[in-house]
Design a protein around this motif. Structure first.
Motif, PDB file in Angstrom:
ATOM      1  N   PRO A 191       4.228   5.243  -0.441  1.00 20.95           N
ATOM      2  CA  PRO A 191       2.856   5.724  -0.279  1.00 20.95           C
ATOM      3  C   PRO A 191       2.563   7.024  -1.035  1.00 20.95           C
ATOM      4  N   ALA A 198       2.750  -5.735  -5.880  1.00 22.43           N
ATOM      5  CA  ALA A 198       2.173  -4.403  -6.107  1.00 22.43           C
ATOM      6  C   ALA A 198       1.664  -3.804  -4.789  1.00 22.43           C
ATOM      7  N   ALA A 199       1.066  -4.628  -3.949  1.00 20.33           N
ATOM      8  CA  ALA A 199       0.570  -4.129  -2.661  1.00 20.33           C
ATOM      9  C   ALA A 199       1.723  -3.690  -1.777  1.00 20.33           C
ATOM     10  N   LEU A 200       2.812  -4.457  -1.770  1.00 18.02           N
ATOM     11  CA  LEU A 200       3.973  -4.083  -0.964  1.00 18.02           C
ATOM     12  C   LEU A 200       4.645  -2.837  -1.532  1.00 18.02           C
ATOM     13  N   ASP A 201       4.761  -2.754  -2.852  1.00 14.84           N
ATOM     14  CA  ASP A 201       5.332  -1.552  -3.471  1.00 14.84           C
ATOM     15  C   ASP A 201       4.525  -0.313  -3.098  1.00 14.84           C
ATOM     16  N   ALA A 202       3.211  -0.423  -3.094  1.00 12.84           N
ATOM     17  CA  ALA A 202       2.363   0.721  -2.735  1.00 12.84           C
ATOM     18  C   ALA A 202       2.593   1.130  -1.291  1.00 12.84           C
ATOM     19  N   ARG A 203       2.870   0.206  -0.411  1.00 13.82           N
ATOM     20  CA  ARG A 203       3.139   0.539   0.993  1.00 13.82           C
ATOM     21  C   ARG A 203       4.539   1.130   1.173  1.00 13.82           C
ATOM     22  N   ASN A 230       0.015 -12.894  -6.917  1.00 15.61           N
ATOM     23  CA  ASN A 230       0.303 -11.997  -8.040  1.00 15.61           C
ATOM     24  C   ASN A 230       0.132 -10.540  -7.640  1.00 15.61           C
ATOM     25  N   ASP A 231      -0.783 -10.256  -6.742  1.00 16.28           N
ATOM     26  CA  ASP A 231      -1.041  -8.882  -6.318  1.00 16.28           C
ATOM     27  C   ASP A 231      -0.146  -8.447  -5.160  1.00 16.28           C
ATOM     28  N   SER A 232       0.592  -9.363  -4.562  1.00 23.04           N
ATOM     29  CA  SER A 232       1.323  -9.050  -3.339  1.00 23.04           C
ATOM     30  C   SER A 232       2.472  -8.081  -3.570  1.00 23.04           C
ATOM     31  N   ASP A 279      -3.743 -14.004  -5.311  1.00 20.81           N
ATOM     32  CA  ASP A 279      -3.342 -13.087  -4.244  1.00 20.81           C
ATOM     33  C   ASP A 279      -1.836 -12.856  -4.270  1.00 20.81           C
ATOM     34  N   ALA A 305       5.505  -4.486 -10.772  1.00 15.65           N
ATOM     35  CA  ALA A 305       5.931  -5.734 -10.134  1.00 15.65           C
ATOM     36  C   ALA A 305       6.704  -6.543 -11.152  1.00 15.65           C
TER      37      ALA A 305
END
Length: 152
Positions: A143, A135-140, A131-133, A129, A151
């Motif tokens: 947008p 990329a998830a924050l960058d996507a937010r 490792n994906d954080s 999780d 990342a």
């Protein structure tokens, strides 16, 4: 009259069975578990090693679990995790000792652990999780971008 009617039946009265003491003199396995908790706390302090004690697997006698939980008391922190069913995390009054109660979707207890740790494992993010954080924050943060920054 059958042959069964000819067998004499004797009914004895009195107290052949000893009465059970509703308040046992000791608490069987509660005390050894409390000593195990004490040793686990010592290991946590000296080495950082965490310990889990499976209370559901313990052969507790009457009143053991209640005595154990009474001695440990209730702390200030509570958490709830919803993953395959609710899991309740309760800090005890002994810092570093956590009660983790795993339930299924029908609220039946699957496991009950004492966890001796600074933070219970179930509250820590999984490495995958993390490792994906980014990329998830960058996507937010971006947008409108179809290809968010990689990342690092």
């Amino acid at each position: 009259m059958s042959l069964l009617d000819q067998i004499p039946v004797v009914v004895e009265t009195g107290s052949a069975m000893p009465e059970c003491d509703p308040h046992p003199q000791g608490y069987g396995n509660a005390e050894p578990v409390l000593h195990e908790v004490r040793h686990a706390l010592s290991r946590l302090i000296s080495t950082g090693e965490t310990t889990k004690i499976d209370l559901k697997a313990m052969p507790f006698g009457p009143g053991d679990l209640e005595h154990l939980l009474s001695v440990l008391g209730t702390g200030e922190v509570q958490a709830s995790v919803d993953a395959l069913g609710p899991t309740r995390v309760q800090e005890t009054a002994i810092p570093g000792v956590w009660l983790v109660d795993y339930l299924n979707s029908e609220a039946h207890r699957l496991a009950l652990h004492l966890e001796i740790a600074t933070v219970p494992e179930i509250l820590c993010p999984q490495p995958q999780d993390l490792n994906d954080s980014i990329a998830a924050l960058d996507a937010r943060l971006n947008p409108g971008r179809s290809d968010p920054p990689l990342a690092s």
